[in-house]
Structures are given as C-alpha cells and as structure tokens.
Design an enzyme around this catalytic site. Structure first.
Site, PDB file in Angstrom:
ATOM      1  N   ASN A 176       0.808  -1.231   0.000  1.00 59.68           N
ATOM      2  CA  ASN A 176       0.000   0.000   0.000  1.00 59.68           C
ATOM      3  C   ASN A 176       0.836   1.274   0.000  1.00 59.68           C
ATOM      4  OD1 ASN A 176       0.717  -0.697   2.630  1.00 59.68           O
ATOM      5  ND2 ASN A 176      -1.047   0.320   3.515  1.00 59.68           N
ATOM      6  N   SER A 253      -0.292  -8.069   7.119  1.00 54.62           N
ATOM      7  CA  SER A 253      -1.543  -8.472   7.749  1.00 54.62           C
ATOM      8  C   SER A 253      -1.289  -9.259   9.047  1.00 54.62           C
ATOM      9  CB  SER A 253      -2.344  -9.341   6.775  1.00 54.62           C
ATOM     10  OG  SER A 253      -1.598 -10.495   6.485  1.00 54.62           O
ATOM     11  N   GLY A 257       1.685 -11.839   9.926  1.00 54.24           N
ATOM     12  CA  GLY A 257       2.514 -11.441  11.072  1.00 54.24           C
ATOM     13  C   GLY A 257       2.678 -12.581  12.065  1.00 54.24           C
ATOM     14  N   GLU A 274       4.252  -4.521  12.405  1.00 54.63           N
ATOM     15  CA  GLU A 274       3.331  -3.416  12.077  1.00 54.63           C
ATOM     16  C   GLU A 274       2.181  -4.054  11.312  1.00 54.63           C
ATOM     17  OE1 GLU A 274       3.382  -0.404  12.979  1.00 54.63           O
ATOM     18  OE2 GLU A 274       5.405   0.424  13.011  1.00 54.63           O
ATOM     19  N   CYS A 308      -3.062   1.131   6.644  1.00 54.91           N
ATOM     20  CA  CYS A 308      -3.223   0.388   7.899  1.00 54.91           C
ATOM     21  C   CYS A 308      -3.908   1.243   8.943  1.00 54.91           C
ATOM     22  CB  CYS A 308      -1.859  -0.064   8.400  1.00 54.91           C
ATOM     23  SG  CYS A 308      -0.707   1.298   8.561  1.00 54.91           S
ATOM     24  N   GLU A 485       7.915   2.441  14.904  1.00 54.75           N
ATOM     25  CA  GLU A 485       8.760   2.980  13.850  1.00 54.75           C
ATOM     26  C   GLU A 485       8.662   4.502  13.902  1.00 54.75           C
ATOM     27  OE1 GLU A 485       7.258   0.295  10.463  1.00 54.75           O
ATOM     28  OE2 GLU A 485       9.442   0.370  10.306  1.00 54.75           O
TER      29      GLU A 485
HETATM   30  P1  NAD Z   1       0.481  -9.543   3.681  1.00 57.97           P
HETATM   31  O1  NAD Z   1       0.653  -9.927   5.083  1.00 57.97           O
HETATM   32  O2  NAD Z   1      -0.252 -10.432   2.779  1.00 57.97           O
HETATM   33  O3  NAD Z   1       1.905  -9.293   2.975  1.00 57.97           O
HETATM   34  C1  NAD Z   1       2.858  -8.384   3.486  1.00 57.97           C
HETATM   35  C2  NAD Z   1       4.226  -8.796   3.016  1.00 57.97           C
HETATM   36  O4  NAD Z   1       4.537 -10.064   3.592  1.00 57.97           O
HETATM   37  C3  NAD Z   1       4.377  -8.977   1.503  1.00 57.97           C
HETATM   38  O5  NAD Z   1       5.656  -8.541   1.098  1.00 57.97           O
HETATM   39  C4  NAD Z   1       4.269 -10.491   1.340  1.00 57.97           C
HETATM   40  O6  NAD Z   1       4.916 -10.963   0.192  1.00 57.97           O
HETATM   41  C5  NAD Z   1       4.977 -10.965   2.576  1.00 57.97           C
HETATM   42  N1  NAD Z   1       4.644 -12.322   3.026  1.00 57.97           N
HETATM   43  C6  NAD Z   1       3.524 -13.033   2.776  1.00 57.97           C
HETATM   44  N2  NAD Z   1       3.592 -14.244   3.371  1.00 57.97           N
HETATM   45  C7  NAD Z   1       4.781 -14.289   4.021  1.00 57.97           C
HETATM   46  C8  NAD Z   1       5.419 -15.251   4.817  1.00 57.97           C
HETATM   47  N3  NAD Z   1       4.853 -16.442   5.082  1.00 57.97           N
HETATM   48  N4  NAD Z   1       6.620 -14.959   5.338  1.00 57.97           N
HETATM   49  C9  NAD Z   1       7.196 -13.766   5.107  1.00 57.97           C
HETATM   50  N5  NAD Z   1       6.647 -12.816   4.339  1.00 57.97           N
HETATM   51  C10 NAD Z   1       5.451 -13.062   3.797  1.00 57.97           C
HETATM   52  O7  NAD Z   1      -0.174  -8.105   3.744  1.00 57.97           O
HETATM   53  P2  NAD Z   1      -0.669  -7.210   2.518  1.00 57.97           P
HETATM   54  O8  NAD Z   1      -1.971  -7.704   2.068  1.00 57.97           O
HETATM   55  O9  NAD Z   1       0.444  -7.084   1.530  1.00 57.97           O
HETATM   56  O10 NAD Z   1      -0.816  -5.793   3.226  1.00 57.97           O
HETATM   57  C11 NAD Z   1      -1.978  -5.363   3.805  1.00 57.97           C
HETATM   58  C12 NAD Z   1      -1.900  -5.510   5.305  1.00 57.97           C
HETATM   59  O11 NAD Z   1      -0.756  -4.795   5.803  1.00 57.97           O
HETATM   60  C13 NAD Z   1      -3.096  -4.884   5.998  1.00 57.97           C
HETATM   61  O12 NAD Z   1      -3.504  -5.724   7.032  1.00 57.97           O
HETATM   62  C14 NAD Z   1      -2.520  -3.578   6.545  1.00 57.97           C
HETATM   63  O13 NAD Z   1      -3.225  -3.057   7.632  1.00 57.97           O
HETATM   64  C15 NAD Z   1      -1.143  -3.967   6.894  1.00 57.97           C
HETATM   65  N6  NAD Z   1      -0.271  -2.802   6.985  1.00 57.97           N
HETATM   66  C16 NAD Z   1       0.165  -2.382   8.222  1.00 57.97           C
HETATM   67  C17 NAD Z   1       0.939  -1.234   8.337  1.00 57.97           C
HETATM   68  C18 NAD Z   1       1.412  -0.723   9.680  1.00 57.97           C
HETATM   69  O14 NAD Z   1       2.277   0.149   9.726  1.00 57.97           O
HETATM   70  N7  NAD Z   1       0.865  -1.194  10.792  1.00 57.97           N
HETATM   71  C19 NAD Z   1       1.295  -0.521   7.173  1.00 57.97           C
HETATM   72  C20 NAD Z   1       0.846  -0.989   5.947  1.00 57.97           C
HETATM   73  C21 NAD Z   1       0.051  -2.124   5.861  1.00 57.97           C
END
Ligand code: NAD
Length: 505
Positions: A176, A253, A257, A274, A308, A485
């Site tokens: 995002n 997500s 996480g 995060e 997020c 952060e």
């Molecule tokens: P996601 O968890 O699907 O993916 C995030 C990242 O993790 C990507 O680079 C993905 O390739 C990687 N990933 C996926 N599976 C993995 C694994 N098993 N091991 C290691 N890495 C892996 O999330 P998304 O759909 O890309 O992003 C949206 C989510 O991120 C939402 O829930 C949003 O709220 C959150 N987000 C949080 C913040 C914050 O600062 N708190 C900021 C931006 C987005």
C-alpha cells in the site's frame, strides 16, 4: 555505475504519455539487487506486475527463492563485518543525506513507477516519494548521535553502555505504501549501522529496487542494502526463517505477522510487527463539523482506504450523525474515478484479489441487512472500462459486534457507529481487537486529552487525522502489532545495548 534506464528516462510528462499510450513502462530492472549489483534470479522465473488502473501487466520482475535470499543474506553479513562497520557514523550520515537528495532528484520517475505499480493517485505517489526523501534526511542526522551512557558505580569501577547495530535486518514490506514504508524501516536501520535485505510485496516490487540502486549511487557500500523480489511464500518465508537474519521488521496483515513470529521463534530472531487496523475517528457533539467531515473523508478515502491506519470507523455523537453521514455521502458520490496517472478523486485498489476481498465484506454486510448509504460495488475506470476499482462506500448504524466493524476491510469503506455519551464513545472506539490509530474531533481541550488518555491506540490524532510526520513514533497495540517505527524511537529497533563494567584497581 549507470542507473537503470527508468531513472535516466525523461521527466514525468513523457513517462506518463508513454504509459497511457502503450501501457508499458520500459527500463525497469528485472533482477534482484544483491551486493551492489543487478543479479538474475537463481531460477529463471519472472512474474508480471500489473497496473491496477487498467488490470494489465506493464513489466516483469524476478520471482526470488530461498537461494536468492541466501545470496542476499550472505552479502549483508559480509558488508556488516566489512566496509559498513568501518564507515564512521558521520560518513553514514552523509550517505543518507545524499540518498535523500537523490530521491528528490529522481522524484518524477519514482512517483510514476509507484503510481502505476501500486495504483495510487499521482499526487499521493509524489507525496510518498517526498516522504521517503524526508525520512532519509531525518535519520541522516541521527547517525552520529547514537550515544551510550556512563553509569556511576564506585571509585574502583567504570561502567558504560555502547549502542551496537543489531546486525542483518530483514524488511518485509506490503503494497500500500511500498516506498514510504520501506524508507521508514530502512533509513533508521542504516543509521544504526545495520545491513538490510528487503522483500517488497509481490504486486509492488519496483521502487524498492530503484531505491537500492540510488543508495549505491549515494555511496552505500555493496551488500549493505539488498532487495530480493518474489512471493511471500517463497522469498518472504525464506527470509524471515533465515538463521543469519538478526532482526525482522514486518509490515503486513495479522495472519502473516503471526507466521513471521513463528518463523522468527525458531532462531530467537528479534521482530517488530506493524499489522492491520480498524481505527476509529470519534466525532464529539461539539466538533467543528466541516473540519470533522474533511478529516473523516481523507481518513478513509486517501489511497482508496488501503492504509493500515485509515480511519475506517466513524464513531459519531448522535446529534451530528445524520448531518455527518449526509455530508460524507455527498462528497463520496462526487469523487471521480479514473486512471491513477490522471489524478482522479479516487484511484483503483491494488489488485483483483483486493477488489474481491472488499466486495466480499460489503456483500456480506448487505446480506446481513446493513444499510449501504452509498457505493458498495466493484467497478472500473469509466473512461476505459477496465481496472480494479471500488466505489466509495458508507455503511451506516453498525452494531459494535458487526463483522464490518470488527474486521479490516482495507478499502474505501467507512463504517459508521453512533454513541450517546463519551463513555460509550470510548467503549465503541476501543471495541475491536486492533489498536493502531484513533482520531478525536472536539472543540474541548480537556475532552480531547481525556479521550487521548483513554483510547487504546499507538497514536491519537486530535482535530487532524494523520497529523504528524517522520518525527512522530508510529506503531500498534494488541493485534495491530508491537514496536514503534518513525521518530527517534525507531532507532531502538536497530541498536542493541552492550554494557561494559570494569574493575579499575
Ligand atoms: P500480507 O501480510 O499479505 O503481505 C505483506 C508482506 O509479507 C508482503 O511482502 C508479502 O509478500 C509478505 N509475506 C507473505 N507471506 C509471508 C510469509 N509467510 N513470510 C514472510 N513474508 C510473507 O499483507 P498485505 O496484504 O500485503 O498488506 C496489507 C496488510 O498490511 C493490511 O492488514 C494492513 O493493515 C497492513 N499494513 C500495516 C501497516 C502498519 O504500519 N501497521 C502498514 C501498511 C500495511
């Protein structure tokens, strides 16, 4: 070394004209960035990146695997023990400052790449690039100020602490805010003397690659910043479970996480998480209504709600409920949809799967009898009939336990909850598993600060949602993760404290 063709390309207008006419963006790298150079993936597989505004592929990138991650981590370890360790903090600061200047110098190209890769409106992409430059500038000034303490003991002893770099840091980034999120993790890690391996999201790989190249141009030694592209399952999982990674900054997500935390446990790797949010914007009865409408509108419709910390719940005092909903609905209906490069009112969402996910949430809400005031459907760019768009949507008068209130939708969907007194407002605001951000609109100073005290959130915004900048710490509580952060707080993630105590006699 000469930069990738895209960074040497013409200015924004030429790139945009080419993209809109041909639908492709030539000159982007399609290898990993390891040890200061472009390297092809160990496997030959490439993946496509799609322009969300058209739903068409515009470039390819490498589908990294565990071997690529191994190479990148090995390069980061060598650089940690070698040239980066020998670089003085003052010189680290100069490199980060040059990086900030280079990001600014290449802002037009970076903004176009971010716009077409993530699908964010061009004005927002420009803002993200400026914010990434500002982040490097901010942490450039911190490199030579990471001081330990002396500790008073007695006449026969000397004790002091030293801040050491944590080591090799993994940065796993979502789609995002690809460049801005990476910058906020990468710049403090480098400031502290760490080396880094980045895994950008599989739908938005390019600005991370270009940033790594600009860092080399700024004087960063080879191996200090490496980028491996590919899927989370292949490249991401290999990185976070790697035994030679010392710290993981994961932004994404909640379910991923949790997986990252489990993988980190195997090697007792330090993690910062995060994660997601379902942040409330509380509008008290005495609020300045136009200011509150502006704030709530931006809080949910910026970046098509894919933030997020989006203010995805309006928690409004009953006397203002009808007026706020009406004003927000009128403004939502007036938002124009269009290709992100044309700076419409609302851009696309990032992917077909994200569009389907948002639609699923709203369809289920409709089936439960939730009132959809406006929007509620997946759609396309009216000019081209293509792309992944979702109408700006308002769901009204939701019960506290409604799934639309409890679950992160991550799209342009505002959920409205109504309260009768301040106590109920706090209970509703705190009534989800998330605790990332919260907003308060009120004219009363004491109410504002009482609520700031009582709201469970990593950050509270008063009378301006998203107020603050890189100087202000950011992070979540509960399911939204842990660690902070931004600000000087971020540096703690990348430093470890060594205590030294000596007998003098
Ligand atoms: P996601 O968890 O699907 O993916 C995030 C990242 O993790 C990507 O680079 C993905 O390739 C990687 N990933 C996926 N599976 C993995 C694994 N098993 N091991 C290691 N890495 C892996 O999330 P998304 O759909 O890309 O992003 C949206 C989510 O991120 C939402 O829930 C949003 O709220 C959150 N987000 C949080 C913040 C914050 O600062 N708190 C900021 C931006 C987005």
């Amino acid at each position: 070394m000469s930069l990738s063709a895209i960074l040497r390309a013409g200015q924004e207008a030429q790139l945009i004209a080419g993209l809109l006419a041909k639908g492709v963006l030539p000159g982007l790298p399609n290898g990993h960035y390891i040890d200061g150079a472009w390297v092809p993936g160990t496997g030959s597989a490439l993946m496509e990146s799609f322009d969300p505004s058209t739903a068409k592929a515009f470039a390819c990138f490498a589908a990294g695997d565990a071997q690529d991650v191994d190479r990148a981590v090995a390069a980061a370890r060598r650089a940690l023990a070698g040239p980066w360790r020998r670089t003085s903090p003052a010189e680290r600061g100069r490199i980060l400052a040059r990086a900030a200047a280079l990001i600014r110098a290449h802002a037009p190209q970076l903004a176009v790449v971010e716009c077409v890769d993530a699908g964010k409106r061009l004005a927002e992409a420009r803002g993200d690039v400026a914010s990434a430059a500002r982040t490097f500038e901010y942490y450039a000034g911190a490199c030579d100020k990471l001081q330990g303490h002396t500790i008073p003991l007695d006449a026969d002893h000397l004790a002091y602490t030293v801040l050491e770099p944590v080591g090799v840091c993994a940065q796993v980034v979502p789609w995002n805010y690809p460049l801005a999120t990476l910058a906020r993790g990468l710049a403090p890690a480098l400031a502290a003397g760490c080396t880094v391996v980045v895994k950008p999201a599989e739908t938005t790989p390019f600005t991370a690659l270009l940033l790594a190249e600009l860092l080399t141009e700024a004087g960063l030694p080879p191996g200090v910043c490496n980028v491996v592209t590919g899927t989370g399952v292949q490249a991401g999982a290999a990185l976070v479970s790697h035994p030679h990674v010392d710290h993981i900054t994961f932004t994404g997500s909640v379910p991923t996480g949790m997986e990252v935390m489990r993988a980190a446990a195997a090697h007792v790797t330090h993690v910062l998480l995060e994660l997601g949010g379902k942040s409330p914007v509380v509008v008290m009865a005495d609020a300045d209504v136009p200011q509150a409408v502006d704030g709530v509108f931006g809080a949910i419709f910026e970046n098509a709600g894919q933030i997020c910390s989006a203010g995805s719940r309006l928690v409004v005092a009953r006397p203002l409920h009808a007026q706020m909903v009406e004003a927000l609905a009128v403004r939502a209906q007036a938002l124009s949809l269009g290709h992100a490069l044309t700076d419409p009112g609302l851009g696309p969402v990032n992917s077909a799967s994200q569009m389907a996910r948002i639609a699923g949430h709203v369809d289920r809400a409709r089936q439960r009898g939730v009132q959809v005031v406006t929007g509620g459907r997946a759609t396309t760019d009216p000019a081209s009939g293509s792309g992944w768009f979702f109408e700006p949507t308002l769901l009204d008068s939701l019960a506290p336990d409604d799934p639309a209130v409890q679950q992160e939708i991550f799209g342009p969907v505002l959920c409205v909850q109504v309260f009768d007194d301040a106590e109920e407002a706090v209970a509703l605001a705190n009534g989800t598993d998330f605790a990332l951000a919260a907003g308060i609109y009120t004219r009363d100073f004491a109410t504002a600060h009482r609520m700031a005290r009582d709201l469970d959130a990593g950050q509270v915004y008063i009378n301006e949602y998203f107020a603050g900048g890189i100087e202000v710490p950011f992070g979540g509580n509960r399911r939204s993760g842990f660690g902070r952060e931004k600000g000087l707080e971020a540096l703690r993630n990348y430093c470890r404290v060594k205590s030294v105590a000596a007998r003098l006699s």
